[in-house]
Design a protein around this motif. Structure first.
Motif, PDB file in Angstrom:
ATOM      1  N   SER A  66      15.082 -30.861 -10.267  1.00 27.79           N
ATOM      2  CA  SER A  66      14.390 -29.502 -10.852  1.00 27.79           C
ATOM      3  C   SER A  66      13.529 -28.983  -9.707  1.00 27.79           C
ATOM      4  O   SER A  66      12.987 -29.725  -9.122  1.00 27.79           O
ATOM      5  CB  SER A  66      13.672 -29.654 -12.181  1.00 27.79           C
ATOM      6  OG  SER A  66      12.520 -30.602 -11.767  1.00 27.79           O
ATOM      7  N   TYR A  67      13.431 -27.677  -9.861  1.00 31.48           N
ATOM      8  CA  TYR A  67      12.794 -26.676  -8.845  1.00 31.48           C
ATOM      9  C   TYR A  67      11.860 -25.646  -9.464  1.00 31.48           C
ATOM     10  O   TYR A  67      12.178 -25.332 -10.534  1.00 31.48           O
ATOM     11  CB  TYR A  67      13.677 -26.108  -7.958  1.00 31.48           C
ATOM     12  CG  TYR A  67      14.507 -27.100  -7.340  1.00 31.48           C
ATOM     13  CD1 TYR A  67      14.358 -27.722  -6.147  1.00 31.48           C
ATOM     14  CD2 TYR A  67      15.901 -27.633  -7.839  1.00 31.48           C
ATOM     15  CE1 TYR A  67      15.321 -28.710  -5.287  1.00 31.48           C
ATOM     16  CE2 TYR A  67      16.623 -28.426  -7.565  1.00 31.48           C
ATOM     17  CZ  TYR A  67      16.368 -29.045  -6.100  1.00 31.48           C
ATOM     18  OH  TYR A  67      17.056 -29.974  -5.646  1.00 31.48           O
ATOM     19  N   ASN A  68      10.797 -25.314  -8.720  1.00 28.17           N
ATOM     20  CA  ASN A  68       9.891 -24.473  -9.193  1.00 28.17           C
ATOM     21  C   ASN A  68      10.455 -22.991  -8.950  1.00 28.17           C
ATOM     22  O   ASN A  68      10.774 -22.481  -7.814  1.00 28.17           O
ATOM     23  CB  ASN A  68       8.497 -24.460  -8.626  1.00 28.17           C
ATOM     24  CG  ASN A  68       7.350 -24.012  -9.514  1.00 28.17           C
ATOM     25  OD1 ASN A  68       7.370 -24.228 -10.568  1.00 28.17           O
ATOM     26  ND2 ASN A  68       6.630 -23.217  -9.025  1.00 28.17           N
ATOM     27  N   GLY A  82      18.340 -20.539  -5.414  1.00 23.99           N
ATOM     28  CA  GLY A  82      18.551 -21.803  -4.653  1.00 23.99           C
ATOM     29  C   GLY A  82      17.918 -23.019  -5.025  1.00 23.99           C
ATOM     30  O   GLY A  82      16.830 -22.883  -5.871  1.00 23.99           O
ATOM     31  N   ASN A  83      18.132 -23.959  -4.607  1.00 24.15           N
ATOM     32  CA  ASN A  83      17.349 -25.314  -4.897  1.00 24.15           C
ATOM     33  C   ASN A  83      15.995 -25.416  -4.015  1.00 24.15           C
ATOM     34  O   ASN A  83      16.051 -26.409  -3.061  1.00 24.15           O
ATOM     35  CB  ASN A  83      18.190 -26.707  -4.934  1.00 24.15           C
ATOM     36  CG  ASN A  83      19.425 -26.638  -5.885  1.00 24.15           C
ATOM     37  OD1 ASN A  83      19.271 -25.764  -6.868  1.00 24.15           O
ATOM     38  ND2 ASN A  83      20.487 -27.015  -5.409  1.00 24.15           N
ATOM     39  N   HIS A  84      15.157 -24.562  -4.153  1.00 21.98           N
ATOM     40  CA  HIS A  84      13.997 -24.710  -3.797  1.00 21.98           C
ATOM     41  C   HIS A  84      12.668 -24.579  -4.665  1.00 21.98           C
ATOM     42  O   HIS A  84      12.796 -24.240  -5.711  1.00 21.98           O
ATOM     43  CB  HIS A  84      13.907 -23.380  -2.456  1.00 21.98           C
ATOM     44  CG  HIS A  84      15.014 -23.642  -1.586  1.00 21.98           C
ATOM     45  ND1 HIS A  84      15.100 -24.417  -0.800  1.00 21.98           N
ATOM     46  CD2 HIS A  84      16.053 -22.558  -1.567  1.00 21.98           C
ATOM     47  CE1 HIS A  84      16.245 -23.954  -0.038  1.00 21.98           C
ATOM     48  NE2 HIS A  84      16.779 -22.824  -0.680  1.00 21.98           N
ATOM     49  N   ASN A  85      11.647 -24.958  -4.035  1.00 21.52           N
ATOM     50  CA  ASN A  85      10.155 -24.710  -4.940  1.00 21.52           C
ATOM     51  C   ASN A  85       9.497 -23.437  -4.405  1.00 21.52           C
ATOM     52  O   ASN A  85       9.071 -23.293  -3.322  1.00 21.52           O
ATOM     53  CB  ASN A  85       9.318 -25.994  -4.743  1.00 21.52           C
ATOM     54  CG  ASN A  85      10.080 -27.298  -5.519  1.00 21.52           C
ATOM     55  OD1 ASN A  85      10.329 -27.212  -6.612  1.00 21.52           O
ATOM     56  ND2 ASN A  85      10.064 -28.220  -4.683  1.00 21.52           N
ATOM     57  N   ASN A 125       9.215 -23.558   1.001  1.00 26.15           N
ATOM     58  CA  ASN A 125       9.701 -24.056   2.131  1.00 26.15           C
ATOM     59  C   ASN A 125      11.238 -24.601   1.832  1.00 26.15           C
ATOM     60  O   ASN A 125      11.506 -25.445   1.154  1.00 26.15           O
ATOM     61  CB  ASN A 125       8.818 -25.690   2.359  1.00 26.15           C
ATOM     62  CG  ASN A 125       9.175 -26.488   3.518  1.00 26.15           C
ATOM     63  OD1 ASN A 125      10.157 -26.295   4.167  1.00 26.15           O
ATOM     64  ND2 ASN A 125       8.282 -27.294   4.044  1.00 26.15           N
ATOM     65  N   ARG A 126      12.170 -23.983   2.639  1.00 25.46           N
ATOM     66  CA  ARG A 126      13.478 -24.148   2.674  1.00 25.46           C
ATOM     67  C   ARG A 126      14.039 -25.307   3.680  1.00 25.46           C
ATOM     68  O   ARG A 126      15.246 -25.305   3.713  1.00 25.46           O
ATOM     69  CB  ARG A 126      14.127 -22.941   2.718  1.00 25.46           C
ATOM     70  CG  ARG A 126      13.870 -21.813   1.747  1.00 25.46           C
ATOM     71  CD  ARG A 126      14.410 -20.603   1.956  1.00 25.46           C
ATOM     72  NE  ARG A 126      14.252 -19.770   0.793  1.00 25.46           N
ATOM     73  CZ  ARG A 126      14.061 -17.995   0.718  1.00 25.46           C
ATOM     74  NH1 ARG A 126      13.990 -17.701   2.101  1.00 25.46           N
ATOM     75  NH2 ARG A 126      14.214 -17.665  -0.148  1.00 25.46           N
ATOM     76  N   ALA A 127      12.933 -26.045   4.112  1.00 25.32           N
ATOM     77  CA  ALA A 127      13.652 -27.121   5.012  1.00 25.32           C
ATOM     78  C   ALA A 127      14.387 -28.073   4.255  1.00 25.32           C
ATOM     79  O   ALA A 127      14.171 -28.521   2.904  1.00 25.32           O
ATOM     80  CB  ALA A 127      12.563 -27.792   5.752  1.00 25.32           C
ATOM     81  N   ASP A 185       7.920 -32.356   7.250  1.00 29.03           N
ATOM     82  CA  ASP A 185       7.748 -30.807   7.494  1.00 29.03           C
ATOM     83  C   ASP A 185       6.711 -30.157   6.651  1.00 29.03           C
ATOM     84  O   ASP A 185       6.948 -30.289   5.205  1.00 29.03           O
ATOM     85  CB  ASP A 185       9.250 -30.380   7.046  1.00 29.03           C
ATOM     86  CG  ASP A 185       9.274 -28.791   7.588  1.00 29.03           C
ATOM     87  OD1 ASP A 185       8.246 -28.021   7.310  1.00 29.03           O
ATOM     88  OD2 ASP A 185      10.275 -28.266   7.855  1.00 29.03           O
ATOM     89  N   PHE A 186       5.597 -29.885   6.956  1.00 29.15           N
ATOM     90  CA  PHE A 186       4.416 -29.358   6.361  1.00 29.15           C
ATOM     91  C   PHE A 186       4.426 -27.533   6.288  1.00 29.15           C
ATOM     92  O   PHE A 186       3.239 -27.285   6.352  1.00 29.15           O
ATOM     93  CB  PHE A 186       3.222 -29.901   6.613  1.00 29.15           C
ATOM     94  CG  PHE A 186       3.344 -31.401   6.249  1.00 29.15           C
ATOM     95  CD1 PHE A 186       2.956 -31.915   5.075  1.00 29.15           C
ATOM     96  CD2 PHE A 186       3.705 -32.328   7.260  1.00 29.15           C
ATOM     97  CE1 PHE A 186       2.854 -33.461   4.852  1.00 29.15           C
ATOM     98  CE2 PHE A 186       3.647 -33.724   7.078  1.00 29.15           C
ATOM     99  CZ  PHE A 186       3.509 -34.148   5.732  1.00 29.15           C
ATOM    100  N   SER A 187       5.587 -27.193   6.859  1.00 31.70           N
ATOM    101  CA  SER A 187       5.455 -25.448   6.996  1.00 31.70           C
ATOM    102  C   SER A 187       5.519 -25.145   5.893  1.00 31.70           C
ATOM    103  O   SER A 187       6.040 -25.250   4.623  1.00 31.70           O
ATOM    104  CB  SER A 187       6.657 -25.320   7.666  1.00 31.70           C
ATOM    105  OG  SER A 187       7.781 -25.565   7.209  1.00 31.70           O
ATOM    106  N   GLN A 188       5.012 -23.704   5.760  1.00 33.35           N
ATOM    107  CA  GLN A 188       5.035 -22.796   4.611  1.00 33.35           C
ATOM    108  C   GLN A 188       5.464 -21.460   4.954  1.00 33.35           C
ATOM    109  O   GLN A 188       5.019 -20.918   6.042  1.00 33.35           O
ATOM    110  CB  GLN A 188       3.536 -22.709   4.072  1.00 33.35           C
ATOM    111  CG  GLN A 188       3.322 -22.101   2.605  1.00 33.35           C
ATOM    112  CD  GLN A 188       3.980 -23.153   1.633  1.00 33.35           C
ATOM    113  OE1 GLN A 188       3.724 -24.344   1.708  1.00 33.35           O
ATOM    114  NE2 GLN A 188       4.466 -22.505   0.587  1.00 33.35           N
TER     115      GLN A 188
END
Length: 658
Positions: A169-171, A189-192, A210-212, A218-221
């Protein structure tokens, strides 16, 4: 008439007053009052209305549940809020003219965030969706199922206060029509996704995602400006760090947002950034300001206290909180980078809103002898008027101790700040025991705020010393970073130097009756202290770290936090062991009480188990108390009866040995 001493059970008497929200007219406001129902052993939070002209305070919601996030519609006619009255958190709407609140959403997994559309006819929100599902899908009937295996592939698979994370599940972001209840799924897409802001013209959203593919390290935003009609995305920034909580200026040209890069990992000062939608660039507004933006204070009273990172005025000036020198103050800034304090010293502004023309502020304020109330504050003259009085009876009835601010030099020249409380009903000429309290984090801070636990210990006849050693926020970037790679070094020296300083200057302290306690990082430091000195006659360690080697693999953050804080990972177990209090267990001669929550995923209970069994096997004086149905936040948001039991365990141990 003499006042009575504070009790652990006063948790049931206190009211937490939070989340002040001014109406668009500035003539009224709403806020949340949270209290504890002792019989039902639960927190109850209600919505209240405030007429700023008459000062009249009216309760708007009732029942035995919690409300949060009250937000006015742009026309000021309605207030939306989140409530868990039907188990899952859902959005409700109540008219300012009265009547019952109407439930707007019935989402299977509830709502995590929401914001009004400026038209007032729809609300943007975020909530969790299973892969391939839509918000309009009917919730599947809950049936008792056989347990199934949980297959772990990534490293971020669990979290404190949540447990094992959902893998399918994703936000997502959606929009709901207020009149019809029709819902439109916006994100893909399957992203939060996180909903950060809605523009005043209703045409743009700010989202973060974060679509990594692999997010383990990976702590990018990625912060995105999205056209609602075309879904065209413009990247505001995409960097390593923590970014979000965005706010459009009233003319929609500028977007203010919070952020901190990873220059110093999680010790990096948070800043206010400004994105110019016309120039399509951003800058750090507070770059030359050596203090963190936001509220970094630790305490144990306020419930669900949230505050905006930034509030704009119509003149494109900004207000925000700053954690500085033991205070959380309101600051004022202009777009050209001028920054000034806008509220006094020696207090904790833990909630606020600003009238649109900047004429006044509505502040939620606490200090060490005031649990917290709302004040109307003229930011120009400094005049203030107390608006709410929910805790007046408590303050008038109970003896509260005013801490004395202290400053001293550590062994290597650092200036360190803290507070010393004399025992309640202190008598000149008598000797008293002293308890040293150590906060968690380590990148948090003690502040000029009400702290029930500190007041309770003082009421039990102890002095209380609490300081902000290196690693604490609220001072310089160099100071907060100084603990990283040096756990048990300079931070330990800072705390002991503080103890030496107050003993030298206060002849009432009985040096044969010293105690120490702390939780999380403060638990680590308590463990470290008793393994390195016998000065303390009793110690209580809480939700602690004892072994960095095992912490690496069992904590929800261990595999990266160990590197960020100790400076290494499992490639150098010798260094991890060198900084582990468990290594020094044989040196412990101080009676040690070990408190830990069964469901703590941040500092898992095996940390306490290792310490207890090791000490017990060596014949040391120790005891282990386990708290069921509690996580890392037991002392702040845990079940009320367990919070009382925890306090009784602490004071009982000190009574026995001091």
């Amino acid at each position: 008439m003499s006042k009575r001493l504070l009790k652990a059970e006063d948790l049931y008497v206190l009211n937490s007053i939070t989340n002040p929200q001014l109406s668009p007219s500035g003539e009224e406001a709403v806020f949340v009052r949270t209290s504890i129902d002792e019989e039902k052993n639960k927190y109850i939070a209600h919505l209240f209305h405030l007429d700023l002209t008459s000062g009249a305070v009216t309760q708007w919601s009732y029942g035995e549940d919690r409300v949060s996030s009250p937000t006015w519609s742009a026309d000021g006619r309605n207030v939306a809020f989140v409530s868990n009255r039907n188990e899952k958190k859902q959005i409700y709407i109540i008219s300012k003219n009265g009547g019952e609140a109407r439930q707007l959403t019935t989402l299977a997994n509830g709502v995590s965030q929401f914001q009004w559309s400026p038209c007032g006819q729809s609300i943007w929100f975020s909530g969790r969706l299973k892969e391939g599902k839509n918000f309009t899908d009917v919730a599947e009937k809950e049936e008792k199922k056989k347990p199934t295996a949980y297959i772990v592939e990534g490293m971020k698979y669990k979290a404190d206060s949540i447990g094992l994370l959902s893998q399918d599940s994703y936000n997502h972001i959606g929009k709901i029509d207020v009149a019809s209840g029709d819902i439109e799924l916006f994100s893909e897409g399957n992203h939060n996704y996180s909903l950060e802001a809605v523009s005043h013209d209703g045409k743009k959203l700010v989202l973060s995602v974060n679509r990594a593919e692999n997010k383990d390290f990976d702590f990018s935003q990625q912060l995105l400006l999205v056209d609602i009609e075309t879904k065209k995305e413009t990247t505001i920034l995409n960097e390593e760090g923590n970014y979000g909580d965005a706010y459009f200026s009233y003319d929609d040209r500028y977007i203010a947002f919070y952020g901190g890069n990873h220059s110093y990992k999680n010790a990096t000062h948070g800043a206010v950034y400004i994105y110019d939608t016309e120039e399509q660039n951003y800058r750090n507004l507070t770059e030359g300001f050596d203090a963190p933006i936001g509220d970094l204070a630790v305490a144990d009273h306020q419930q669900g206290a949230t505050a905006p990172t930034v509030v704009w005025t119509k003149a494109n000036d900004l207000y925000f909180q700053v954690s500085t020198m033991g205070d959380i103050r309101l600051y004022y800034a202009t777009l050209d980078g001028a920054i000034y304090p806008a509220s006094p010293e020696n207090e904790h502004v833990y909630g606020y809103d600003i009238e649109r023309d900047g004429a006044f502020a509505l502040l939620a304020i606490s200090n060490p002898i005031m649990p917290g109330e709302l004040f109307k504050y003229d930011v120009t003259t400094g005049e203030r008027q107390q608006i709410t009085h929910f805790n007046d009876a408590f303050v008038n009835e109970v003896e509260l101790v005013q801490p004395e601010a202290i400053t001293y030099k550590s062994s290597d020249g650092f200036d360190v700040y803290g507070w010393l409380m004399k025992p309640a009903q202190y008598e000149e000429g008598k000797k008293y025991p002293l308890i040293v309290e150590i906060h968690g984090g380590p990148h948090a801070m003690y502040a000029n705020s009400f702290f029930h636990e500190m007041q309770l210990i003082a009421a039990q006849g102890y002095g209380v010393l609490y300081v902000n050693p290196r690693g604490s926020h609220g001072y310089s970037q160099a100071f907060v970073d100084a603990v990283r790679g040096d756990y048990g070094g300079g931070d330990y020296a800072d705390i002991m130097a503080g103890l030496d300083a107050v003993i030298e200057n206060q002849d009432w302290i009985d040096t044969d009756r010293l105690g120490v306690t702390g939780g999380s990082y403060g638990g680590f430091m308590t463990n470290w202290i008793v393994g390195h000195t016998n000065r303390f006659k009793a110690a209580v360690t809480q939700r602690s770290i004892s072994n960095w080697i095992s912490f690496f693999g069992v904590s929800d953050i261990g595999y990266y936090f160990s590197d960020w804080q100790i400076g290494t990972d499992m490639k150098d177990v010798e260094k991890l062991w060198q900084h582990s209090p468990l290594k020094y267990a044989e040196n412990v001669e101080t009676p040690l009480l070990i408190l830990h929550s069964e469901k703590d995923f941040r500092c898992p209970i095996e940390q306490a188990e290792q310490l207890y069994i090791t000490l017990k096997s060596m014949g040391k004086e120790t005891q282990f108390v386990r708290f069921p149905d509690a996580d890392h936040n037991l002392s702040r948001t845990g079940l009320p009866n367990l919070r009382i039991e925890r306090l009784n365990q602490i004071t009982g141990w000190f009574e026995k040995y001091l």
